[in-house]
Design a protein around this motif. Structure first.
Motif, PDB file in Angstrom:
ATOM      1  N   ALA A  55      -3.204  -0.544  21.410  1.00 30.64           N
ATOM      2  CA  ALA A  55      -3.561   0.411  22.708  1.00 30.64           C
ATOM      3  C   ALA A  55      -3.553   1.791  22.441  1.00 30.64           C
ATOM      4  N   LEU A  56      -3.465   2.503  21.298  1.00 26.20           N
ATOM      5  CA  LEU A  56      -3.436   3.841  21.061  1.00 26.20           C
ATOM      6  C   LEU A  56      -4.746   4.551  21.055  1.00 26.20           C
ATOM      7  N   SER A  57      -4.892   5.593  21.278  1.00 29.27           N
ATOM      8  CA  SER A  57      -6.059   6.415  21.551  1.00 29.27           C
ATOM      9  C   SER A  57      -5.992   7.639  20.401  1.00 29.27           C
ATOM     10  N   ALA A  58      -7.223   8.094  19.841  1.00 33.85           N
ATOM     11  CA  ALA A  58      -7.028   8.877  18.658  1.00 33.85           C
ATOM     12  C   ALA A  58      -7.323  10.355  18.908  1.00 33.85           C
ATOM     13  N   PRO A  59      -7.959  10.736  20.147  1.00 32.57           N
ATOM     14  CA  PRO A  59      -8.263  12.246  20.224  1.00 32.57           C
ATOM     15  C   PRO A  59      -6.982  13.165  20.139  1.00 32.57           C
ATOM     16  N   GLY A  60      -7.282  13.938  19.538  1.00 37.20           N
ATOM     17  CA  GLY A  60      -6.110  14.962  19.177  1.00 37.20           C
ATOM     18  C   GLY A  60      -5.056  14.553  18.342  1.00 37.20           C
ATOM     19  N   ARG A  61      -5.157  13.511  17.577  1.00 36.19           N
ATOM     20  CA  ARG A  61      -4.119  12.751  16.741  1.00 36.19           C
ATOM     21  C   ARG A  61      -4.917  12.570  15.445  1.00 36.19           C
ATOM     22  N   PRO A  62      -4.723  13.525  14.429  1.00 36.65           N
ATOM     23  CA  PRO A  62      -5.495  13.473  13.358  1.00 36.65           C
ATOM     24  C   PRO A  62      -4.832  12.487  12.342  1.00 36.65           C
ATOM     25  N   LEU A  63      -3.494  12.636  12.118  1.00 34.98           N
ATOM     26  CA  LEU A  63      -2.845  11.828  11.313  1.00 34.98           C
ATOM     27  C   LEU A  63      -2.859  10.254  11.777  1.00 34.98           C
ATOM     28  N   HIS A  80       4.035  14.901  18.982  1.00 37.31           N
ATOM     29  CA  HIS A  80       5.193  15.840  19.006  1.00 37.31           C
ATOM     30  C   HIS A  80       4.846  17.241  18.243  1.00 37.31           C
ATOM     31  N   VAL A  81       4.159  17.337  17.260  1.00 35.09           N
ATOM     32  CA  VAL A  81       3.581  18.610  16.791  1.00 35.09           C
ATOM     33  C   VAL A  81       2.975  19.366  17.910  1.00 35.09           C
ATOM     34  N   ALA A  82       2.163  18.711  18.621  1.00 32.73           N
ATOM     35  CA  ALA A  82       1.363  19.566  19.726  1.00 32.73           C
ATOM     36  C   ALA A  82       2.398  20.062  20.784  1.00 32.73           C
ATOM     37  N   VAL A  83       3.415  19.455  21.172  1.00 31.74           N
ATOM     38  CA  VAL A  83       4.527  19.861  21.932  1.00 31.74           C
ATOM     39  C   VAL A  83       5.312  21.179  21.507  1.00 31.74           C
ATOM     40  N   LEU A  84       5.523  20.991  20.036  1.00 34.39           N
ATOM     41  CA  LEU A  84       6.526  22.132  19.504  1.00 34.39           C
ATOM     42  C   LEU A  84       5.459  23.235  19.578  1.00 34.39           C
ATOM     43  N   VAL A  85       4.309  23.035  19.102  1.00 37.08           N
ATOM     44  CA  VAL A  85       3.363  24.198  19.146  1.00 37.08           C
ATOM     45  C   VAL A  85       3.104  24.935  20.648  1.00 37.08           C
ATOM     46  N   GLY A  86       3.151  24.126  21.367  1.00 41.20           N
ATOM     47  CA  GLY A  86       3.092  24.625  22.980  1.00 41.20           C
ATOM     48  C   GLY A  86       4.235  25.425  23.428  1.00 41.20           C
ATOM     49  N   GLU A  87       5.556  24.868  22.709  1.00 35.02           N
ATOM     50  CA  GLU A  87       6.566  25.512  23.205  1.00 35.02           C
ATOM     51  C   GLU A  87       7.036  26.850  22.065  1.00 35.02           C
ATOM     52  N   ALA A 123      11.381  14.696  25.739  1.00 38.11           N
ATOM     53  CA  ALA A 123      10.735  14.302  27.148  1.00 38.11           C
ATOM     54  C   ALA A 123       9.140  14.355  27.379  1.00 38.11           C
ATOM     55  N   ALA A 124       8.619  15.421  26.669  1.00 44.37           N
ATOM     56  CA  ALA A 124       7.109  15.682  26.645  1.00 44.37           C
ATOM     57  C   ALA A 124       6.596  14.715  25.522  1.00 44.37           C
ATOM     58  N   THR A 125       7.234  14.550  24.403  1.00 49.47           N
ATOM     59  CA  THR A 125       6.745  13.729  23.284  1.00 49.47           C
ATOM     60  C   THR A 125       6.785  12.345  23.729  1.00 49.47           C
ATOM     61  N   ASP A 126       7.959  11.777  24.527  1.00 45.80           N
ATOM     62  CA  ASP A 126       7.923  10.517  25.102  1.00 45.80           C
ATOM     63  C   ASP A 126       6.587  10.483  25.992  1.00 45.80           C
ATOM     64  N   ALA A 127       6.362  11.467  26.854  1.00 44.49           N
ATOM     65  CA  ALA A 127       5.343  11.407  27.780  1.00 44.49           C
ATOM     66  C   ALA A 127       4.006  11.114  26.993  1.00 44.49           C
ATOM     67  N   LEU A 128       3.876  11.856  25.826  1.00 44.77           N
ATOM     68  CA  LEU A 128       2.625  11.715  25.084  1.00 44.77           C
ATOM     69  C   LEU A 128       2.460  10.419  24.383  1.00 44.77           C
TER      70      LEU A 128
END
Length: 288
Positions: free
Chosen positions: A129-137, A169-176, A241-246
């Motif tokens: 069910a996973l999707s790839a956009p924005g998820r390089p690894l 998670h990396v995206a959230v960290l960068v955003g913070e 919480a944001a990582t869980d949401a993503l």
């Protein structure tokens, strides 16, 4: 998807399962199997095995996608490692590591049992069910073939779920506004995951860089003499919480019953593996 998860569901599922992936970086089988293709023990085979799905990438790609390693440490091994062993060789060796380690830690009766087969089916349903956009690894790993044996299909599904969550998670960290080192310092301050000693020993940051990061985080009001401040705790809680949401989509697809069952099975396998010595002592903080 319009439904929502009960708070904490994605994080609990991740913690229950991730041990079964991450142990492959620490077990003696890793040193043995990677040595057979020419890789030195330790961080050389870690960087190679985790990034090999992306192909012959350079140090910049590995540093960016892994996020919390010192760029200089990564550059000591990447891209030179690909002159020692091609990515395809590394991926084959990594699957052998997973096979041998899980058989040793869980035992043949468990590996061949109904619970592993059930968990593999549930985990694959979640991973598909996973999707790839924005998820390089994640996207790189999603192009790898599914192993046939249930315990390896379970391991592969957990790897996909892990890397998908990690990209978010990396995206959230960068955003913070947290650098890789900032993220490492604040995470160890929570008392969960790697101990500070292990984090400092394995991620390549000098004592001076660590001290400077602590001073900067103090100046930002996130750390004090007792550890995380109230603002620091709130930040880490917001990040999780944001990582869980993503990371919600696989668990929404699997549904509450399937997610609860996979979490239960994964927790049992993980506890058995840890009890059998999957990790060296002192690697994780006591609250893990």
């Amino acid at each position: 998807m319009t439904s929502s998860l009960t708070p904490g569901t994605a994080g609990r599922a991740h913690r229950a399962l991730d041990t079964l992936h991450s142990l492959t970086y620490f077990v003696p089988e890793a040193d043995e199997e990677f040595a057979a293709i020419g890789l030195r023990p330790g961080r050389m085979h870690y960087f190679a095995s985790r990034s090999a799905a992306m192909g012959r990438v350079g140090a910049g790609v590995v540093t960016a996608t892994f996020h919390n390693f010192h760029p200089g440490l990564v550059a000591r091994f990447v891209p030179a490692v690909w002159d020692v062993a091609a990515p395809a060789e590394v991926l084959t060796a990594r699957l052998r590591v997973a096979d041998l380690a899980l058989r040793r830690l869980l035992g043949e009766d468990v590996i061949g049992g109904a619970d592993v087969a059930e968990a593999a089916g549930l985990a694959r349903s979640a991973a598909e069910a996973l999707s790839a956009p924005g998820r390089p690894l994640y996207a790189a790993h999603a192009e790898l073939p599914w192993p046939g044996e249930p315990h390896l299909a379970l391991w592969h599904a957990i790897t996909l779920l892990r890397e998908h969550r990690g990209d978010g998670h990396v995206a959230v960290l960068v955003g913070e506004g947290l650098s890789g080192l900032d993220a490492l310092v604040t995470h160890t301050a929570t008392g969960r995951g790697f101990s500070e000693q292990a984090a400092r020993a394995t991620r390549g940051w000098s004592d001076q860089e660590w001290v400077a990061a602590v001073a900067d985080l103090r100046g930002r009001g996130l750390l004090d003499d007792d550890g995380l401040t109230a603002a620091g705790v709130a930040l880490r809680e917001r990040i999780e919480a944001a990582t869980d949401a993503l990371a919600a989509e696989p668990w929404l697809a699997l549904g509450p019953d399937g997610t609860d069952r996979l979490t239960e099975l994964g927790r049992g396998f993980s506890r058995q593996a840890v009890a059998a010595g999957a990790f060296p002592p002192g690697l994780f903080a006591a609250r893990r």
